[in-house]
Motif scaffolding. Structure first.
Motif, PDB file in Angstrom:
ATOM      1  N   GLN A 193     -12.224   9.564  -0.528  1.00  0.00           N
ATOM      2  CA  GLN A 193     -11.908   8.683   0.430  1.00  0.00           C
ATOM      3  C   GLN A 193     -13.108   8.063   0.806  1.00  0.00           C
ATOM      4  OE1 GLN A 193     -11.206  10.823   4.630  1.00  0.00           O
ATOM      5  NE2 GLN A 193      -9.979   8.597   4.852  1.00  0.00           N
ATOM      6  N   ARG A 218      -6.344  14.709  -3.148  1.00  0.00           N
ATOM      7  CA  ARG A 218      -5.123  13.770  -2.361  1.00  0.00           C
ATOM      8  C   ARG A 218      -6.071  13.978  -0.656  1.00  0.00           C
ATOM      9  NH1 ARG A 218       0.570  13.699  -3.727  1.00  0.00           N
ATOM     10  NH2 ARG A 218       0.685  14.440  -5.871  1.00  0.00           N
ATOM     11  N   GLY A 262      -2.382  14.758   2.356  1.00  0.00           N
ATOM     12  CA  GLY A 262      -1.077  14.171   1.296  1.00  0.00           C
ATOM     13  C   GLY A 262      -0.716  13.408   0.431  1.00  0.00           C
ATOM     14  N   ARG A 263      -1.655  12.057   0.875  1.00  0.00           N
ATOM     15  CA  ARG A 263      -1.407  10.810  -0.308  1.00  0.00           C
ATOM     16  C   ARG A 263      -2.672  11.125  -1.180  1.00  0.00           C
ATOM     17  NH1 ARG A 263      -4.664   8.317   3.973  1.00  0.00           N
ATOM     18  NH2 ARG A 263      -4.802   6.764   2.416  1.00  0.00           N
ATOM     19  N   LEU A 264      -1.849  10.395  -2.583  1.00  0.00           N
ATOM     20  CA  LEU A 264      -2.815  10.204  -3.714  1.00  0.00           C
ATOM     21  C   LEU A 264      -4.303   9.422  -3.585  1.00  0.00           C
ATOM     22  CD1 LEU A 264      -3.322  11.783  -6.193  1.00  0.00           C
ATOM     23  CD2 LEU A 264      -1.874  10.384  -7.209  1.00  0.00           C
ATOM     24  N   ILE A 265      -4.314   9.060  -3.021  1.00  0.00           N
ATOM     25  CA  ILE A 265      -5.322   7.613  -2.721  1.00  0.00           C
ATOM     26  C   ILE A 265      -6.453   7.059  -4.278  1.00  0.00           C
ATOM     27  CG2 ILE A 265      -6.251   8.556  -0.203  1.00  0.00           C
ATOM     28  CD1 ILE A 265      -9.010   9.060  -1.613  1.00  0.00           C
ATOM     29  N   SER A 283      -4.255   6.247  -6.311  1.00  0.00           N
ATOM     30  CA  SER A 283      -3.212   4.982  -6.612  1.00  0.00           C
ATOM     31  C   SER A 283      -2.801   4.226  -6.024  1.00  0.00           C
ATOM     32  CB  SER A 283      -1.477   6.187  -6.438  1.00  0.00           C
ATOM     33  OG  SER A 283      -0.190   5.396  -6.830  1.00  0.00           O
ATOM     34  N   GLU A 284      -3.294   4.646  -4.641  1.00  0.00           N
ATOM     35  CA  GLU A 284      -3.067   3.085  -3.428  1.00  0.00           C
ATOM     36  C   GLU A 284      -4.101   2.320  -3.731  1.00  0.00           C
ATOM     37  OE1 GLU A 284      -3.217   5.643   0.179  1.00  0.00           O
ATOM     38  OE2 GLU A 284      -1.390   6.229   0.200  1.00  0.00           O
ATOM     39  N   HIS A 294      -1.102   7.077 -13.212  1.00  0.00           N
ATOM     40  CA  HIS A 294      -0.235   6.459 -11.985  1.00  0.00           C
ATOM     41  C   HIS A 294       0.574   5.131 -11.840  1.00  0.00           C
ATOM     42  CE1 HIS A 294      -2.987   8.251  -9.510  1.00  0.00           C
ATOM     43  NE2 HIS A 294      -4.547   7.907  -9.977  1.00  0.00           N
TER      44      HIS A 294
END
Length: 226
Positions: free
Chosen positions: A73, A110, A113-116, A118-119, A154
């Motif tokens: 993160q 993750r 739960g988010r594949l950060i 990719s974001e 991704h």
């Protein structure tokens, strides 16, 4: 007495911020005295190794999922990912290899739960404009190639590359005289055309004739070369 006390382990946030500061120094201070530059490079190599240990474990203990998530993160939040990619050519071989492992691991982390990754990449697709031309530089080609394939995991990145000028350049890259680089480019090309079926189907529908012609030309060149 100092030898009796071990230094307090740095938190993932501290690791990322200190690494970011060193990367900024390396990126911006091109005229720094050689001795200081070597010292900073040594510090950076240690930092990258420490980050790798957080993400992969140390051989005796498994990585802590919470620490991995926090590190990922912070890495993306402060744009350290971009800095690391930009500075890879300046790292020594050992640090470069560790950095490649770190980048690969971060693609899979993750958070909530988010594949950060990719974001992050969705908002920083221009990073592929740094990575893919790396095939034109023999010193960094294999490193940037490996990272490119990790990013292509991704779908948003794969779609961007398939629609970019670099897709057309792939046929140039796979014909580079250096066997290792050409093979790596071919692996990236294969990943692009097999990883995300729906995106590839859209690409083939719009570009089948062009792709067929390019493939035919490459085969003809290959036969002529042999």
């Amino acid at each position: 007495m100092k030898g009796l006390f071990k230094p307090k382990p740095r938190t993932p946030m501290e690791l990322v911020l200190q690494t970011r500061d060193l990367l900024i120094f390396l990126d911006q201070n091109t005229e720094t005295r050689e001795r200081k530059r070597v010292e900073k490079m040594s510090e950076l190599s240690k930092q990258i190794l420490e980050i790798r240990i957080v993400l992969f474990g140390n051989g005796q203990a498994e990585p802590n999922p919470d620490a991995c998530a926090q590190l990922a993160q912070e890495f993306f939040k402060h744009d350290t990912f971009r800095l690391l990619v930009a500075c890879l050519p300046k790292l020594d071989l050992g640090a470069r290899q560790n950095a490649t492992h770190v980048i690969a691991n971060l693609q899979r982390q993750r958070v909530g739960g988010r594949l950060i990754a990719s974001e992050y990449l969705e908002n920083n697709l221009d990073l592929m404009d740094i990575l893919l031309p790396g095939y034109e530089d023999g010193d960094i080609a294999l490193t940037y190639g490996a990272i490119s394939r990790e990013c292509i995991r991704h779908q948003i990145v794969a779609r961007y590359v398939l629609g970019s000028e670099y897709m057309k350049k792939c046929f140039t890259y796979i014909q580079i005289p250096n066997f290792d680089i050409a093979s790596d480019a071919q692996a990236t090309f294969k990943e692009l055309l097999t990883r995300h079926k729906s995106t590839v189907a859209e690409f083939l529908s719009a570009n089948y004739d062009w792709l067929h012609n390019q493939t035919t030309c490459c085969q003809a060149i290959g036969r002529h070369a042999t």
